[in-house]
Each structure stands twice: as C-alpha cells, then as structure tokens.
Design a protein around this motif. Structure first.
Motif, mmCIF file in Angstrom:
data_model
loop_
_atom_site.group_PDB
_atom_site.id
_atom_site.type_symbol
_atom_site.label_atom_id
_atom_site.label_comp_id
_atom_site.label_asym_id
_atom_site.label_seq_id
_atom_site.Cartn_x
_atom_site.Cartn_y
_atom_site.Cartn_z
ATOM 1 N N LEU A 72 0.817 -1.215 0.000
ATOM 2 C CA LEU A 72 0.000 0.000 0.000
ATOM 3 C C LEU A 72 0.844 1.255 0.000
ATOM 4 O O LEU A 72 0.355 2.353 0.171
ATOM 5 C CB LEU A 72 -0.937 0.042 1.211
ATOM 6 C CG LEU A 72 -2.100 -0.924 1.202
ATOM 7 C CD1 LEU A 72 -2.887 -0.797 2.492
ATOM 8 C CD2 LEU A 72 -3.012 -0.672 0.011
ATOM 9 N N ALA A 75 1.484 4.865 -2.336
ATOM 10 C CA ALA A 75 1.049 6.215 -1.994
ATOM 11 C C ALA A 75 2.234 7.140 -1.745
ATOM 12 O O ALA A 75 2.210 8.306 -2.075
ATOM 13 C CB ALA A 75 0.179 6.168 -0.755
ATOM 14 N N ARG A 226 -3.359 6.879 4.779
ATOM 15 C CA ARG A 226 -3.549 6.097 3.551
ATOM 16 C C ARG A 226 -4.435 6.811 2.550
ATOM 17 O O ARG A 226 -4.160 6.834 1.358
ATOM 18 C CB ARG A 226 -4.215 4.749 3.880
ATOM 19 C CG ARG A 226 -3.292 3.752 4.499
ATOM 20 C CD ARG A 226 -4.090 2.493 4.850
ATOM 21 N NE ARG A 226 -3.413 1.730 5.883
ATOM 22 C CZ ARG A 226 -2.338 0.979 5.639
ATOM 23 N NH1 ARG A 226 -1.861 0.891 4.423
ATOM 24 N NH2 ARG A 226 -1.751 0.333 6.620
ATOM 25 N N ARG A 227 -5.539 7.383 3.052
ATOM 26 C CA ARG A 227 -6.494 7.991 2.122
ATOM 27 C C ARG A 227 -5.964 9.298 1.529
ATOM 28 O O ARG A 227 -6.286 9.641 0.401
ATOM 29 C CB ARG A 227 -7.841 8.188 2.810
ATOM 30 C CG ARG A 227 -8.532 6.833 3.086
ATOM 31 C CD ARG A 227 -9.993 7.002 3.418
ATOM 32 N NE ARG A 227 -10.157 7.642 4.708
ATOM 33 C CZ ARG A 227 -11.066 8.572 4.968
ATOM 34 N NH1 ARG A 227 -11.904 8.955 4.023
ATOM 35 N NH2 ARG A 227 -11.159 9.106 6.163
ATOM 36 N N ASN A 230 -3.702 7.813 -1.250
ATOM 37 C CA ASN A 230 -4.275 7.263 -2.479
ATOM 38 C C ASN A 230 -5.253 8.240 -3.126
ATOM 39 O O ASN A 230 -5.857 7.942 -4.148
ATOM 40 C CB ASN A 230 -4.907 5.887 -2.233
ATOM 41 C CG ASN A 230 -6.120 5.947 -1.309
ATOM 42 O OD1 ASN A 230 -6.786 6.971 -1.203
ATOM 43 N ND2 ASN A 230 -6.399 4.843 -0.640
ATOM 44 N N LYS A 248 -1.351 13.114 -2.587
ATOM 45 C CA LYS A 248 -1.138 12.708 -3.968
ATOM 46 C C LYS A 248 -0.992 13.942 -4.859
ATOM 47 O O LYS A 248 -0.073 14.041 -5.649
ATOM 48 C CB LYS A 248 -2.343 11.883 -4.422
ATOM 49 C CG LYS A 248 -2.035 10.998 -5.583
ATOM 50 C CD LYS A 248 -3.209 10.061 -5.842
ATOM 51 C CE LYS A 248 -2.891 9.190 -7.039
ATOM 52 N NZ LYS A 248 -4.092 8.479 -7.466
#
Ligand code: ADP
Ligand code: ZN
Ligand code: ZN
Length: 670
Positions: A72, A75, A226-227, A230, A248
């Motif tokens: 993961l 990212a 994480r969000r 991504n 991002k």
C-alpha cells in the motif's frame, strides 16, 4: 537496465543514507519514494525510504539487501520524499529525524501491514451536505481577488479582521479545488481549533474531508494517512504535522492564523516552521498557499506589501458587527483609590457585573498557567526554585505543591524561608487557577469555567469547555491563549485582559507584536450585531505604544513601527536567524565548547555571531545550556552558512571528552 542498489534513509538519528542491494524480482517496485523493509542494526525489519537508485556498488562493505516492499505504499511518492529532504536540509535536521516525524505510524505499518477496517466516522458527519454560504459583496471581491493573485503568485496573504468571513472564503476555495479533483490541506495551529472547524466543514464536504492530529488513535491516523496518499481523501484539516501526509496532488494549502507561533516545532527535531514549509510543499505539488490571519506576522505582511506575496484585505466584519470598544484600566491606581478588588480593577468588575445582569457572557484572559507563577519571601525576597532547571517553581494549589514546569520535579511548600527564617513566604503573580477562585467568590451565582493546559489534558476536554460556553451553560470563561480563537460566542460581550504587562515584557524581540496579536484575537471574540463588545485591558503602562495601537485596532501602524524596530536592530524579516543550542552536563566543558564553536564560526561570520550566552533558563534536567545567535544579513547565502555551521558543529562534537555534549541548530526560531 534496472539498478542494483538503493540509497535509503531510516527513521533513526544518523547523518546521511545507507546503501542496500535490490534483490531480483522487486526491481520494478523500487524507486525514489518507495517504502521498504530492510535489516538494520539489531532489527530484522526496519522501515526505510528509498531516495535514489543506482549501479555504483559501495566501497569497503557488502551491502545488505532490501527484504520487502511495504504494501500500500505506492502512496508514498517522490513528492513527499522531496519534501522530507528539503525539511532536513533547510532546518538542519537529520533525514531520519524528518522521516520519523513524517511517518508516525511507522511501527504499525511494518508490524501489521494488513489494512485495518476503515474506521467509520460517518456518525459524526452531517447527514445532509449543504452548499457553501453565498458570499457578500466584500467577501466575493476578496475571493476573486485571491484567485486572480494566484495566477502570478505562489502565495497570497488574506488579512481579514476577525469575523470578516475568512473561513467562508476558504470553504469556497476548497470546493473549487475538490471540483477540479485536487486535494486541499487546511492547517490550524492548535488541536482545540480543529474540533470546532471540522463540524463546520463537514456540513459542506461530508466524508471528503478528514481531520489529522496527534490525539487521534493510531488507527484513525493511519486511515487518514492512507487515504491522503491514495487520493480518496479530498481535504484534510490538520495541525502542523499534517504537512507530512503523503498527499497525492495538493492544489492548495490554507495556513489559517498564519502568525501563530505554535506553527514552529521546538522539540524534537525537525524544528520546522509549518507555515514556511507549507509554501515549499505547495511548490513541490505545483499548488498554491493561502495565508490567513486578522493580524498577520509582520514578516508575512512585509512580504505581501513588498510584492513577494499577493495581498488581499478584508476590513469589515460580516453583517457589519462593530469592532469592540477598547478600554484601558490603569492598575497603578489600585493601591491609592482602594477601589480594586484583588486582581480586578473596578472598571472590569463593573463591566462584568453589568454583563451578568443582562444575561451576557464574559471571558477573562490571563497569559499564564497555574495558581501562581512563583512564591516569594515577603521579608527577604527569596524565591524557591528548581535546582535542576534554575527556574522558579509554580505553586499548584490543588496538589499543595510547588512544581517545576520544565522538568516536572515537585516539592512541598517551605514552612519558613531558608534564607531569613521568616514565615511570610507567599504567592506572587497570578494564574488562571487563582482568578477562577476569586471570581467564584465575587460572583457566587455565576457559572464559571477555566480553560488552560491543566483543564484540557483529557481528550475532548477543550471542545467540551468551549461548547458549554458557546451553548450558554457557562457565564464566565477564564483562560489562557487557548480561548483566544475559534468559536463565535453569541452572548459574549465583555473580555478582560487581566495583565497586559506580562505579555509586553516577555523577553523576546517579538513580544510587542505578539501582545498586539493576542489582544486583538481575544477581543475579536466579543460582540455581535445587536450588541457591541467591550474589551478591558489592565495595565500599569497605559501609554504603551502597542496599547495605543490596539485601542484603535491599528494593525498597519503596529506593523510599521515594529518593522522599523526590526530593521534598526537587525531582526527578521531583515535578517535570518539561526540559533545554536549547546548543552553539556558539565558547566566548564560547556563554556569551553561553546567558546570554541563561537570562535570557529566567527572566523567566517565575524560580527554576525552573538554569544555564547546562557539563556534565561540555563539548566534543564541537569543539562547546562548556552546559545549562540547567528543573524544573517541578506547578503549572505543561507545555505552556504548552514553547511559551514554543520561542519563546525560536527567538528566540535568530535573533540575528545564530548560524550556529554549536545549541539543542535534552530533555523528561524520563534
Ligand atoms: P473569520 O474566519 O474571518 O473569523 P467566519 O468565516 O468565521 O470569519 O465568519 C464569522 C461569522 O459570520 C460566522 O458565524 C459565519 O458563519 C458568518 N458568516 C460569514 N460570512 C457569511 C456569509 N457570507 N453568509 C452567512 N454567514 C456568514
Ligand atoms: Zn526570607
Ligand atoms: Zn526542573
């Protein structure tokens, strides 16, 4: 051909990077920005961040191999890596120290790389998403002004008086970025503020906005991390550490209350300034930065008026609410007229009494914590102090003890003065706890609450105190800086600044500026459309220039006079300051080391080096401290000077018998 080696930084305090071999099979996954596991020291799987890949084998040792790629982690990208390395370089911190700050859930990521169940925060999100409020003419002008300036400025400063609707303008700018599919970071200086603002934002953005700060559970933090990485999280409301989220594609960073000194991290390294670092992060993303404040730092205002930043000013409060009336209460008349009751002037007490009678609310601001900053023998002037830290003890009434605010050491109260034997060792000065006690005696039927570091240790305690006050359940709120910003209070009409002098005479070149900002900010909470607020400032120096400027809410005059001073005495923004902090267990060794370091620096920098001096607090937890101040004129290249300082510090640390020597640099100290 794929590269065989990777240079990797590890979240440990060592200089530079380590070279590891890239095992066959994972070549494709390894690039700048990949998060990997590597063997390091005792640990079989430490986390590492790839900063570079190449084919040059290291000389003199066989590199170990990367053991895995943390899942993961796609990212984590080049951008966050660029940012980490910039922070390390600019703020003279080790890359590993920055990495540690940047990836707080490092251990979690390695030990349980199974993604956790997404924490549902849906219950706290308004069921219905409502569109942003329509801006009034002035706000709309400011909003379009900001957007136009972004065409040719990376940074725009929005100076908008308190309650002018800056937050409404931010909301419009956020919507616009989200509609374009880009991310937004909205920064606030304090956690307590995030809880208030997030509710306001979620009404408009629902689950597209997340909140990030240190009091979240590790799982919740990791989820935001994480969000943000991504791209599924459009906007983040956070404190300074949110700069290190692996965004991002950031289109906009909003730095609200940009003048606030808590944007600077003091300890541990990296000692970065989140406002200034935000501008670099925006640049890395090809985005822009909006600085917002009612009372911008004089540095930012200078940058804006000199054209480096765009400048937009919003000078009217929304709905034409009047700025509060400012009144000075001269504390010097206390003794003579016998009118004052304890710490309160009759002026203030009258205003409080009237407000309570009308069912209105009061805020009493005191820029200190604890019951009493110190004890003193009234006969000989002896003050009990912490022997570790050489600062006066603070008297904590509830614990019945004296406590050191630096190292936490506490002692029972002295029954008699060890110097003269007198029993008259009494409390001096006053803090929020003392005020609360006296106010309760003066207004027994009023509901009183206190908000300071001591009453807000529990999670949510701060927001509970604020909501109780906002909801009208509390009549009088006593507090420190913490109450100076945030919510609008419907029935708040009287604000008392209990001791302006303690702010003005704090030993710091920014003390005058800070006093103006604090008083303006606290005052900004008072008054609504139908009733004008009153602010009462207690001081023993009523003609002080800052107080005269505050009376007229004359920010520009404050800025002008402060900038004149700064130029005259060679302070920022006309110079750049780097503070070097040298610590040693042994005071003689400290004196030797700091003198030697100063001499070496003077070879290159001459008169730009000040000190070494003992700071006001010269000893903390058995470490003696000396500081050197380097004031760099604009003519010097800061990066070359930093490199020189770095070398001088390293050389000093390598001298014999220096196992107990610590040196660090603080760039742009606040
Ligand atoms: P600031 O951030 O400058 O202190 P806010 O955005 O918090 O100001 O606005 C102050 C108050 O006025 C808030 O309660 C806000 O909801 C209200 N307000 C400001 N602008 C508008 C608007 N255009 N329409 C409706 N309410 C507004
Ligand atoms: Zn004494
Ligand atoms: Zn101490």
């Amino acid at each position: 051909m794929s590269n065989a080696f990777a240079d990797i930084i590890l979240p440990v305090a060592v200089a530079g990077s380590y070279t590891y071999g890239i095992p066959p099979g994972i070549h494709d996954e390894i690039q700048r920005g990949t998060l990997v596991t590597v063997p390091f020291g005792q640990s079989k799987s430490s986390m590492g961040l790839v900063i570079n890949t190449h084919n040059t084998p290291p000389t003199g040792f066989m590199p170990k191999e990367i053991t895995g790629v943390i899942p993961l982690q796609t990212a984590l990208n080049e951008r966050i890596t660029d940012f980490i390395l910039w922070v390390s370089d600019y703020y003279m911190a080790l890359p590993g120290e920055v990495m540690k700050a940047a990836i707080p859930s490092a251990d979690d990521l390695v030990s349980s790389s199974v993604p956790r169940k997404k924490r549902s925060s849906a219950n706290s999100i308004a069921a219905e998403i409502i569109p942003p409020a329509e801006l009034n003419a002035l706000q709309n002008e400011a909003y379009t002004g900001v957007k136009e300036l972004f065409n040719d400025h990376e940074v725009v400063l929005l100076r908008g008086v308190t309650s002018s609707g800056k937050t409404e303008i931010y909301i419009h700018l956020i919507s616009e970025q989200l509609a374009m599919g880009r991310q937004v970071l909205y920064m606030l200086p304090e956690i307590a503020l995030t809880t208030q603002i997030i509710e306001r934002l979620q009404k408009h953005f629902g689950a597209a906005i997340g909140v990030y700060h240190s009091r979240l559970t590790p799982a919740a933090r990791q989820d935001v991390w994480r969000r943000a990485g991504n791209g599924s999280l459009g906007a983040v409301l956070g404190v300074r550490s949110s700069l290190f989220l692996p965004f991002k594609d950031l289109g906009l960073i909003i730095v609200d209350e940009e003048h606030d000194s808590s944007y600077k991290q003091y300890d541990p390294a990296p000692r970065y300034h989140a406002r200034d670092a935000a501008m670099m992060l925006s640049r890395i993303h090809g985005g822009v930065t909006l600085l917002g404040s009612a009372t911008p730092s004089v540095e930012s205002y200078h940058n804006a008026t000199s054209g480096r930043y765009g400048l937009v000013e919003l000078t009217a409060r929304y709905g034409d609410v009047k700025m509060p009336e400012m009144i000075i209460a001269d504390t010097r008349s206390h003794g003579k007229k016998k009118k004052a009751v304890s710490h309160f002037s009759s002026r203030l007490l009258d205003a409080v009494g009237e407000a309570l009678a009308k069912g209105e609310q009061v805020i009493l601001f005191q820029n200190r914590r604890g019951f009493s900053p110190y004890l003193m023998c009234s006969d000989c002037g002896w003050v009990p102090r912490c022997t570790n830290c050489s600062v006066s003890y603070t008297y904590h009434k509830s614990a019945g003890k004296m406590k050191c605010h630096y190292c936490g050491k506490s002692e029972a109260l002295p029954g008699v003065c060890p110097e003269c034997g007198s029993t008259a060792v009494t409390t001096r000065g006053f803090g929020t706890e003392k005020i609360e006690e006296e106010i309760r005696l003066l207004y027994p039927s009023a509901t009183v609450a206190r908000m300071d570091q001591d009453t807000t240790k529990r999670r949510n305690a701060a927001s509970q105190i604020l909501s109780a006050f906002a909801g009208g359940a509390t009549d009088i709120l006593i507090g420190t800086q913490m109450i100076s910003k945030g919510l609008d209070f419907e029935k708040l009409t009287v604000v008392g600044i209990l001791d302006a002098d303690s702010m003005l005479w704090f030993p710091d070149f920014r003390a005058f500026e800070r006093s103006f900002q604090l008083i303006e900010q606290v005052s900004g909470r008072a008054g609504r459309r139908d009733r004008r607020g009153t602010v009462i400032i207690q001081t023993a120096d009523p003609s002080h220039i800052i107080l005269r400027q505050v009376l007229k809410h004359d920010y520009k005059a404050m800025c002008r006079t402060q900038l004149e001073e700064r130029e005259l005495f060679g302070y920022p923004p006309f110079t750049k300051i780097i503070r070097i902090v040298i610590r040693h267990r042994d005071i003689d060794e400290l004196n030797l080391s700091s003198a030697r370091l100063a001499e070496k620096l003077r070879e290159h920098l001459g008169k730009f080096v000040l000190g070494p001096e003992f700071p006001a607090v010269m000893q903390v937890q058995k470490w003696y401290i000396k500081t050197l101040l380097i004031k760099l004129g604009k003519e010097l290249s800061a990066s070359r000077v930093k490199e020189m300082i770095r070398k001088a510090m390293e050389a000093e640390l390598k001298m014999p018998r220096q196992g107990m020597l610590r040196i660090h640099a603080d760039v742009d100290p606040q």
